[in-house]
Design a protein around this motif. Structure first.
Motif, PDB file in Angstrom:
ATOM      1  N   LEU A  82       4.638  -2.486  -3.497  1.00 22.65           N
ATOM      2  CA  LEU A  82       4.942  -2.632  -2.074  1.00 22.65           C
ATOM      3  C   LEU A  82       4.488  -3.977  -1.519  1.00 22.65           C
ATOM      4  CD1 LEU A  82       3.979   0.951  -0.842  1.00 22.65           C
ATOM      5  CD2 LEU A  82       6.275   0.012  -1.111  1.00 22.65           C
ATOM      6  N   GLY A  83       3.949  -4.832  -2.378  1.00 19.99           N
ATOM      7  CA  GLY A  83       3.507  -6.147  -1.933  1.00 19.99           C
ATOM      8  C   GLY A  83       2.148  -6.132  -1.270  1.00 19.99           C
ATOM      9  N   GLY A  84       1.310  -5.194  -1.675  1.00 17.52           N
ATOM     10  CA  GLY A  84      -0.007  -5.068  -1.074  1.00 17.52           C
ATOM     11  C   GLY A  84      -0.862  -6.301  -1.291  1.00 17.52           C
ATOM     12  N   ARG A  85      -1.423  -6.808  -0.192  1.00 22.79           N
ATOM     13  CA  ARG A  85      -2.325  -7.955  -0.251  1.00 22.79           C
ATOM     14  C   ARG A  85      -3.642  -7.623   0.442  1.00 22.79           C
ATOM     15  NH1 ARG A  85       2.460  -9.773   1.530  1.00 22.79           N
ATOM     16  NH2 ARG A  85       1.634  -9.994   3.625  1.00 22.79           N
ATOM     17  N   GLY A  86      -3.736  -6.473   0.981  1.00 24.43           N
ATOM     18  CA  GLY A  86      -4.928  -6.015   1.682  1.00 24.43           C
ATOM     19  C   GLY A  86      -4.735  -4.555   2.015  1.00 24.43           C
ATOM     20  N   VAL A  87      -5.776  -3.937   2.491  1.00 26.16           N
ATOM     21  CA  VAL A  87      -5.664  -2.533   2.863  1.00 26.16           C
ATOM     22  C   VAL A  87      -5.943  -2.398   4.344  1.00 26.16           C
ATOM     23  CG1 VAL A  87      -6.135  -1.471   0.632  1.00 26.16           C
ATOM     24  CG2 VAL A  87      -8.041  -2.192   2.034  1.00 26.16           C
ATOM     25  N   PRO A  88      -5.413  -1.410   4.976  1.00 25.02           N
ATOM     26  CA  PRO A  88      -4.527  -0.373   4.451  1.00 25.02           C
ATOM     27  C   PRO A  88      -3.074  -0.834   4.393  1.00 25.02           C
ATOM     28  CG  PRO A  88      -4.927   0.031   6.772  1.00 25.02           C
ATOM     29  CD  PRO A  88      -5.769  -1.169   6.388  1.00 25.02           C
ATOM     30  N   VAL A  89      -2.326  -0.159   3.524  1.00 24.04           N
ATOM     31  CA  VAL A  89      -0.871  -0.268   3.486  1.00 24.04           C
ATOM     32  C   VAL A  89      -0.351   1.144   3.710  1.00 24.04           C
ATOM     33  CG1 VAL A  89       1.142  -0.756   2.071  1.00 24.04           C
ATOM     34  CG2 VAL A  89      -0.825  -2.275   1.959  1.00 24.04           C
ATOM     35  N   ILE A  90       0.551   1.300   4.656  1.00 26.05           N
ATOM     36  CA  ILE A  90       1.068   2.623   5.003  1.00 26.05           C
ATOM     37  C   ILE A  90       2.562   2.636   4.756  1.00 26.05           C
ATOM     38  CG2 ILE A  90       1.198   4.403   6.794  1.00 26.05           C
ATOM     39  CD1 ILE A  90      -1.034   1.608   7.586  1.00 26.05           C
ATOM     40  N   ASP A  91       3.019   3.617   3.996  1.00 22.87           N
ATOM     41  CA  ASP A  91       4.446   3.825   3.749  1.00 22.87           C
ATOM     42  C   ASP A  91       4.861   5.013   4.605  1.00 22.87           C
ATOM     43  OD1 ASP A  91       7.008   4.299   2.807  1.00 22.87           O
ATOM     44  OD2 ASP A  91       6.461   4.200   0.698  1.00 22.87           O
ATOM     45  N   VAL A  92       5.568   4.720   5.694  1.00 20.10           N
ATOM     46  CA  VAL A  92       5.999   5.760   6.630  1.00 20.10           C
ATOM     47  C   VAL A  92       7.489   5.964   6.454  1.00 20.10           C
ATOM     48  CG1 VAL A  92       6.099   6.491   9.038  1.00 20.10           C
ATOM     49  CG2 VAL A  92       4.232   5.015   8.274  1.00 20.10           C
ATOM     50  N   LYS A  93       7.849   7.005   5.713  1.00 17.99           N
ATOM     51  CA  LYS A  93       9.255   7.350   5.499  1.00 17.99           C
ATOM     52  C   LYS A  93      10.061   6.154   4.991  1.00 17.99           C
ATOM     53  CE  LYS A  93       9.185  10.664   9.281  1.00 17.99           C
ATOM     54  NZ  LYS A  93       9.820  11.091  10.519  1.00 17.99           N
ATOM     55  N   GLY A  94       9.448   5.336   4.137  1.00 19.05           N
ATOM     56  CA  GLY A  94      10.146   4.188   3.579  1.00 19.05           C
ATOM     57  C   GLY A  94       9.902   2.886   4.302  1.00 19.05           C
ATOM     58  N   THR A  95       9.273   2.927   5.474  1.00 18.90           N
ATOM     59  CA  THR A  95       8.916   1.711   6.197  1.00 18.90           C
ATOM     60  C   THR A  95       7.486   1.336   5.816  1.00 18.90           C
ATOM     61  OG1 THR A  95      10.325   2.297   8.061  1.00 18.90           O
ATOM     62  CG2 THR A  95       8.606   0.665   8.479  1.00 18.90           C
ATOM     63  N   VAL A  96       7.312   0.144   5.270  1.00 16.71           N
ATOM     64  CA  VAL A  96       5.994  -0.286   4.803  1.00 16.71           C
ATOM     65  C   VAL A  96       5.306  -1.095   5.896  1.00 16.71           C
ATOM     66  CG1 VAL A  96       4.755  -1.585   3.039  1.00 16.71           C
ATOM     67  CG2 VAL A  96       6.824  -0.317   2.429  1.00 16.71           C
ATOM     68  N   ILE A  97       4.077  -0.693   6.211  1.00 26.19           N
ATOM     69  CA  ILE A  97       3.281  -1.347   7.248  1.00 26.19           C
ATOM     70  C   ILE A  97       2.008  -1.866   6.594  1.00 26.19           C
ATOM     71  CG2 ILE A  97       2.052  -1.017   9.430  1.00 26.19           C
ATOM     72  CD1 ILE A  97       4.057   1.404   9.844  1.00 26.19           C
TER      73      ILE A  97
END
Length: 109
Positions: A82-97
């Protein structure tokens, strides 16, 4: 002087490649790990913003699944995808925040 400007432009392009790549149509869509209607929180145990995200989701009774990226190999692979570079990463119904962003979480939910 031209050489310095060229180096600075290349450095800026490299630093912001994640923003430039979609504009050029080079990025592949990242498959969401979340099932329909599911919220996944990629976090760590020590992260303060992860704790704020947990509290935010709990206050609004939003069900979620948490994956600790330091303890779960599958969670780490999904986070990296998902391209995580820090936390948190939230996947909300396919939308990555990326990061703690209550407005974006509510908008995606």
């Amino acid at each position: 002087m031209k050489r310095i400007l060229l180096i600075l432009a290349a450095l800026a392009l490299w630093q912001h490649w994640d923003r430039v790549e979609p504009l050029l149509g080079l990025s592949q869509p990242v498959p969401s790990q979340a099932r329909t209607g599911e919220v996944i929180l990629y976090a760590t145990s020590w992260c303060g913003y992860c704790a704020k995200t947990r509290a935010f989701l709990a206050e609004r009774a939003i069900p979620y699944r948490e994956l600790d990226i330091e303890k779960s190999a599958d969670g780490r692979r999904a986070y990296d995808a998902l391209g995580g570079r820090g936390v948190p990463v939230i996947d909300v119904k396919g939308t990555v925040i990326h990061g703690y962003d209550p407005q974006s979480i509510l908008a995606a939910y």
